[in-house]
Design an enzyme around this catalytic site. Structure first.
Site, PDB file in Angstrom:
ATOM      1  N   TYR A  89      36.768  64.888  29.238  1.00 55.68           N
ATOM      2  CA  TYR A  89      37.316  64.894  27.865  1.00 55.68           C
ATOM      3  C   TYR A  89      36.322  65.554  26.910  1.00 55.68           C
ATOM      4  O   TYR A  89      36.645  65.795  25.754  1.00 55.68           O
ATOM      5  CB  TYR A  89      37.621  63.481  27.348  1.00 55.68           C
ATOM      6  N   HIS A 137      37.602  60.139  38.786  1.00 57.09           N
ATOM      7  CA  HIS A 137      38.761  60.503  37.964  1.00 57.09           C
ATOM      8  C   HIS A 137      40.037  60.768  38.774  1.00 57.09           C
ATOM      9  O   HIS A 137      41.122  60.337  38.385  1.00 57.09           O
ATOM     10  CB  HIS A 137      38.404  61.727  37.106  1.00 57.09           C
TER      11      HIS A 137
HETATM   12  N1  LIG Z   1      42.496  58.471  34.436  1.00 59.06           N
HETATM   13  C1  LIG Z   1      43.343  59.427  34.119  1.00 59.06           C
HETATM   14  O1  LIG Z   1      43.681  60.274  34.950  1.00 59.06           O
HETATM   15  C2  LIG Z   1      43.911  59.467  32.727  1.00 59.06           C
HETATM   16  C3  LIG Z   1      44.974  60.326  32.436  1.00 59.06           C
HETATM   17  C4  LIG Z   1      45.498  60.320  31.145  1.00 59.06           C
HETATM   18  C5  LIG Z   1      44.968  59.475  30.173  1.00 59.06           C
HETATM   19  N2  LIG Z   1      43.892  58.663  30.475  1.00 59.06           N
HETATM   20  C6  LIG Z   1      43.323  57.745  29.443  1.00 59.06           C
HETATM   21  O2  LIG Z   1      44.369  56.938  28.940  1.00 59.06           O
HETATM   22  C7  LIG Z   1      44.371  56.998  27.513  1.00 59.06           C
HETATM   23  C8  LIG Z   1      45.754  56.754  26.965  1.00 59.06           C
HETATM   24  O3  LIG Z   1      46.674  57.699  27.440  1.00 59.06           O
HETATM   25  P1  LIG Z   1      47.250  58.917  26.545  1.00 59.06           P
HETATM   26  O4  LIG Z   1      46.310  59.231  25.459  1.00 59.06           O
HETATM   27  O5  LIG Z   1      47.614  59.980  27.520  1.00 59.06           O
HETATM   28  O6  LIG Z   1      48.630  58.374  25.990  1.00 59.06           O
HETATM   29  P2  LIG Z   1      49.150  57.058  25.223  1.00 59.06           P
HETATM   30  O7  LIG Z   1      48.027  56.172  24.863  1.00 59.06           O
HETATM   31  O8  LIG Z   1      50.291  56.521  26.015  1.00 59.06           O
HETATM   32  O9  LIG Z   1      49.784  57.699  23.905  1.00 59.06           O
HETATM   33  C9  LIG Z   1      48.994  58.309  22.921  1.00 59.06           C
HETATM   34  C10 LIG Z   1      49.951  58.881  21.876  1.00 59.06           C
HETATM   35  O10 LIG Z   1      50.684  57.809  21.283  1.00 59.06           O
HETATM   36  C11 LIG Z   1      50.540  57.834  19.861  1.00 59.06           C
HETATM   37  N3  LIG Z   1      50.534  56.428  19.455  1.00 59.06           N
HETATM   38  C12 LIG Z   1      49.587  55.496  19.724  1.00 59.06           C
HETATM   39  N4  LIG Z   1      49.955  54.302  19.228  1.00 59.06           N
HETATM   40  C13 LIG Z   1      51.150  54.470  18.629  1.00 59.06           C
HETATM   41  C14 LIG Z   1      52.030  53.611  17.943  1.00 59.06           C
HETATM   42  N5  LIG Z   1      51.741  52.320  17.769  1.00 59.06           N
HETATM   43  N6  LIG Z   1      53.201  54.129  17.449  1.00 59.06           N
HETATM   44  C15 LIG Z   1      53.496  55.444  17.617  1.00 59.06           C
HETATM   45  N7  LIG Z   1      52.713  56.325  18.271  1.00 59.06           N
HETATM   46  C16 LIG Z   1      51.534  55.833  18.775  1.00 59.06           C
HETATM   47  C17 LIG Z   1      49.246  58.564  19.611  1.00 59.06           C
HETATM   48  O11 LIG Z   1      49.258  59.231  18.368  1.00 59.06           O
HETATM   49  P3  LIG Z   1      48.176  58.907  17.209  1.00 59.06           P
HETATM   50  O12 LIG Z   1      46.814  59.160  17.770  1.00 59.06           O
HETATM   51  O13 LIG Z   1      48.558  59.858  16.131  1.00 59.06           O
HETATM   52  O14 LIG Z   1      48.394  57.465  16.831  1.00 59.06           O
HETATM   53  C18 LIG Z   1      49.233  59.584  20.748  1.00 59.06           C
HETATM   54  O15 LIG Z   1      50.024  60.714  20.414  1.00 59.06           O
HETATM   55  C19 LIG Z   1      43.820  58.406  27.239  1.00 59.06           C
HETATM   56  O16 LIG Z   1      43.454  58.588  25.888  1.00 59.06           O
HETATM   57  C20 LIG Z   1      42.694  58.437  28.236  1.00 59.06           C
HETATM   58  O17 LIG Z   1      41.591  57.699  27.726  1.00 59.06           O
HETATM   59  C21 LIG Z   1      43.386  58.640  31.745  1.00 59.06           C
END
Ligand SMILES: NC(=O)c1ccc[n+]([C@@H]2O[C@H](COP(=O)([O-])OP(=O)(O)OC[C@H]3O[C@@H](n4cnc5c(N)ncnc54)[C@H](OP(=O)(O)O)[C@@H]3O)[C@@H](O)[C@H]2O)c1
Length: 280
Positions: free
Chosen positions: A52, A110
């Protein structure tokens, strides 16, 4: 006033809050401000990754925060290109230098990248870094049961955590059951399915109306009641607070089943099947 988040115990005796902050795309000064706001609100678990390119941002937020380092749990992850043992050892050190931290609370592989066949030596590097105090708890992401079985067979050490894609459109029932039987904590990535059409789902909206909560809160409560740690990412303080305000109500069994039943066989966000998909 900051909110307190319940914790769960890992198979190595460590504990982690049941909700953390995802930090993918939180970078630079805006990223530091968002992460600092999350810590002020009550988040104690921060999920980062070498890939990241924001371990420095996370480290800076930790230093600017008034919360003592030992109260925070900071995660990073080893990229696929550094799975060879010596490269993995150096990458873990580099991760620490980038964040300017003495230790990570959690370090994960990862992706398994099974075609490369290097994840066992990467795992040995994590085991050794844990033994030398650079990491408190070790785990994996996106590992299938066959990959985890191999880790344990060849090194004698089982992961504490497997971080996997998990949301109502991809409920991972089998993998979660396997984790439970093997005393491994499931951690949900993209728990809100990246705010896709899931947040407009009528079925969850009805449940949300009934509890006077938002759709996101219902989904995050569902993760919690499944026994999974979730790491929703939000840059907005208001949504960060919304996402951890889920401990004053509960979903009953029929509601849990309805949400679990929304799963789809093709429900992955980007078709990243760990048996085939590789990330470096
Ligand atoms: N290990 C892996 O392979 C892997 C893969 C993908 C992700 N990850 C980790 O998992 C974390 C979370 O996954 P993600 O970032 O892909 O997706 P997520 O957390 O499911 O969704 C993030 C999105 O949701 C919005 N959001 C958050 N809370 C909200 C709410 N209460 N109401 C409306 N919209 C909301 C955010 O916008 P705003 O920021 O504008 O609120 C952002 O656009 C990542 O940040 C990363 O740390 C790990």
């Amino acid at each position: 006033m900051s909110k307190s988040i319940p914790e769960i115990t890992l198979n190595d005796g460590g504990t982690l809050p049941v909700i953390g902050l995802g930090t993918y795309k939180l970078k630079g000064n805006d990223g530091v401000n968002s992460i600092q706001s999350a810590i002020d609100i009550g988040y104690r678990l921060l999920d980062s990754a070498y890939n990241y390119e924001n371990e420095g941002t996370v480290g800076e937020a930790v230093r600017r925060s008034s919360v003592p380092r030992e109260e925070l749990r900071i995660t990073s992850k080893l990229p696929g290109r550094y799975q060879e043992y010596e490269k993995a050892v150096a990458a873990i050190q580099e991760s620490l230098y980038r964040a300017n931290l003495d230790y990570y609370d959690v370090y994960l592989i990862h992706w398994p990248n099974p075609k490369q066949d290097k994840y066992v030596e990467a795992w040995q590097a994590l085991i050794d870094a844990k033994r030398s105090g650079l990491i408190r708890s070790i785990g994996v992401c996106n590992f299938l049961p066959e990959h985890i079985e191999r880790l344990e067979k060849e090194t004698g050490v089982k992961p504490s955590i497997n971080q996997i894609e998990l949301h109502p459109f991809f409920n991972q029932a089998q993998q979660r059951k396997w984790h439970e039987e093997n005393n491994i904590i499931t951690e949900s990535w993209s728990p809100l399915a990246r705010a896709s059409e899931l947040l407009q789902n009528d079925t969850i909206q009805k449940i949300a109306d009934h509890h006077n909560k938002s759709v996101s809160q219902i989904i995050l409560r569902w993760h919690y009641q499944l026994g999974a740690i979730s790491i929703p990412k939000s840059a907005s303080p208001a949504r960060q607070l919304e996402n951890i305000s889920i401990f004053d109500f509960s979903l009953d069994d029929p509601e849990m089943s309805i949400i679990t039943g929304l799963t789809r066989s093709d429900g992955r966000l980007n078709n990243q099947d760990p048996a085939r998909y590789e990330e470096f």
